[in-house]
Each structure stands twice: as structure tokens, then as C-alpha cells.
Design a protein around this motif. Sequence first.
Motif, mmCIF file in Angstrom:
data_model
loop_
_atom_site.group_PDB
_atom_site.id
_atom_site.type_symbol
_atom_site.label_atom_id
_atom_site.label_comp_id
_atom_site.label_asym_id
_atom_site.label_seq_id
_atom_site.Cartn_x
_atom_site.Cartn_y
_atom_site.Cartn_z
ATOM 1 N N ALA A 1 4.396 -59.934 7.037
ATOM 2 C CA ALA A 1 5.287 -60.098 5.881
ATOM 3 C C ALA A 1 4.786 -61.282 5.062
ATOM 4 C CB ALA A 1 6.719 -60.327 6.348
ATOM 5 N N SER A 2 5.471 -61.541 3.960
ATOM 6 C CA SER A 2 5.148 -62.723 3.162
ATOM 7 C C SER A 2 5.214 -63.964 4.046
ATOM 8 C CB SER A 2 6.149 -62.844 2.001
ATOM 9 O OG SER A 2 5.945 -64.061 1.318
ATOM 10 N N ARG A 3 4.286 -64.871 3.849
ATOM 11 C CA ARG A 3 4.222 -66.056 4.713
ATOM 12 C C ARG A 3 5.510 -66.872 4.701
ATOM 13 N NH1 ARG A 3 -1.160 -65.511 2.903
ATOM 14 N NH2 ARG A 3 -2.620 -65.344 4.671
ATOM 15 N N VAL A 4 6.234 -66.831 3.586
ATOM 16 C CA VAL A 4 7.473 -67.608 3.515
ATOM 17 C C VAL A 4 8.540 -67.033 4.432
ATOM 18 C CG1 VAL A 4 7.010 -68.365 1.158
ATOM 19 C CG2 VAL A 4 8.345 -66.286 1.529
ATOM 20 N N ARG A 5 8.359 -65.796 4.895
ATOM 21 C CA ARG A 5 9.345 -65.173 5.797
ATOM 22 C C ARG A 5 9.033 -65.415 7.262
ATOM 23 N NH1 ARG A 5 10.468 -59.028 4.004
ATOM 24 N NH2 ARG A 5 11.873 -59.232 5.792
ATOM 25 N N THR A 6 7.893 -66.039 7.548
ATOM 26 C CA THR A 6 7.510 -66.255 8.945
ATOM 27 C C THR A 6 7.674 -67.732 9.298
ATOM 28 O OG1 THR A 6 5.190 -66.492 8.293
ATOM 29 C CG2 THR A 6 5.924 -64.313 8.971
ATOM 30 N N PRO A 7 8.223 -68.023 10.479
ATOM 31 C CA PRO A 7 8.518 -69.415 10.856
ATOM 32 C C PRO A 7 7.305 -70.335 10.811
ATOM 33 C CG PRO A 7 9.582 -67.881 12.360
ATOM 34 C CD PRO A 7 8.692 -67.062 11.481
ATOM 35 N N ASP A 8 6.118 -69.819 11.177
ATOM 36 C CA ASP A 8 4.938 -70.677 11.207
ATOM 37 C C ASP A 8 4.086 -70.571 9.946
ATOM 38 O OD1 ASP A 8 3.910 -68.169 11.495
ATOM 39 O OD2 ASP A 8 2.854 -68.553 13.372
#
Length: 301
Positions: A272-279
Motif C-alpha cells: 500500500a502507500s507508504r504512509v499507510r504502513t507503520p514502518d
Amino acid sequence: MPKSASLAAVQMQYRLEDYRSVEAFRERVLGVMRAVRQRAPKGDLLVVFPEDVGLGLIFTQDFERVQTAKTMVEAGLRLMERYQINAFATEGGFAGATRTLLRTLSPFVERVYHEVFSEAARVGGAWVVAGSAPIAQGECVHNVCYTYNPKGERVLVQRKINLVPLEQEAGLNLCPAPRELPTVNTPAGKLGVLICLDGFYHELIDQHAKRGVRVIAMPSFNPLPWTKEEAQGWETGLLAGVQKHPDLIGVNPMGVGGFFDVRAEGQSSIVASRVRTPDGSGYLARAKSKDQEEILIHPTP
């Protein structure tokens, strides 16, 4: 608004013996489906199998004849002999004979592929993106993916648009499909399918996003060693393609193992978009290995 639903990517290990009979293939697929359902949270589930899961069905009716072959070409020649297809007399030479062989076997391949995955969807009570299989349409043979709803009904057919060398004239001699991008509504949101290399064409991802697609399934089979460079190259595909579409999730299962001398490696992922992933990596889930069977599961909000 889409409901809460779990997404699953199956990093399935391909073994020739799983195609020794229709029942063996059926049990293999249903066994994987049961394993996914046992691990997934209760509720709606979308399961994506890898590309070419149905390819081995071309050997099933003549398994004893081909099982000792050393290479894919040798296995193909044995099948051509069985079906009296002369690679030297056929128009188009070996490539034409390969196309004729796949067209000859297509009714069996399509029937078993459809029946088994329709049953898998019903047994698992899940939406199933059934990887792909070589299926003839007229004079052409395409790399085709069927998608099923939990009733086992086929609800989407996607043909591969961009072919890799293994699928081109020197290999399976498949036909590239026109740019048709069907979609279907699922509990996880509107679904679109891009088969392997198609997911590296970001304009196809953009088209899906403009039409309201929320989940892109990208069944894949990578017949190359999974080196550091290869892994980095794959990050330019679905992972990079979803970055400008914050609502998109990509599900990329990869087949591992293979048939005869054609062997695949890869790390399946849900992205997913990087902003949606915790790391900030863009990975919601990623396989730990490059050559072992794994099941990735991600619950959507």
C-alpha cells in the motif's frame, strides 16, 4: 463503503507431482484453501493464488509420459508425439506446434482449472483470484485469470496483456491480450486483476484507480533467481505503482518451485502507500522466504 475483509496472498510451491491427476490437483488447491481459511479471521475473505497455478495441468492427462523429462521442452516434445503434432511439419515450426498443443489441451485445462477453483471458493466461503492458466480462445492461447465469488460463480476474467519471454514465441507462444480491465465489487472494495508483468505498467494501475478500484490482485511467477537486484527490480512494480493512490492495496502472491527446468523464486507481498504502513516501507505483509510456501494475511479496516 467496503466492509471489513481479510486479504490473503498464497506463496504456493509448485511441484510436478501435484499435477499427476485431477484429484491430486484438487486436493492440493483445497488443502491450501483450508489452510488459508483456518488462519484468517472470521468474516469476508479475498484469497489470491499465484500466476501459472494451472499451467501444470497440461501434463496431467499424460503424466507418466512426461514425468521423467529433464526440461520443459522435452516434456513438450513428448506431448507433441502423443497428440501427433509434428513440430517440423506444422506451420510456424516449433512455435506453431506449441500453440497447437496448448489449444489441443485447453478444453481439459480450462475445465479442471474452473471446477477446482470454483469448488475452492465454495469450500472456503471466500472470494478467490485463481492465479492463471493457459486457455485458448479461437486461434489464440492466453494467460488467463478467473475470479470467483463465495458461491463459486466466475465473476471476472482477466487475460494477460504484456508477456514475458517464457510466454513469447520462443516459449509457450501465447497471445498478448487487448487492454481490457474488468472489475468486480467485493467486500474488500472494487477489485481489479493485473497478471504479473502487467503490474509493472503503472498506467494500468492508474486506470484501475480512476475507476474506483481499491484492491489490485497481481498473481505472479518469476522464473529467475531471487537475487538482491531482482528483489529491487520488483519494487518498481506494484509497490511503486500504488504509491500515488492512497486508497489502493496491492496483493502480489508469487509461485515458487516449478516444472522441470523452469524454476521460480520470489517474495510475495501485500502493499500500500507508504504512509499507510507503520514502518513506512509500503509493505503491509511480506513473505520471509523466496522459495518456500507461505500464506500472507492482512485484515483491512
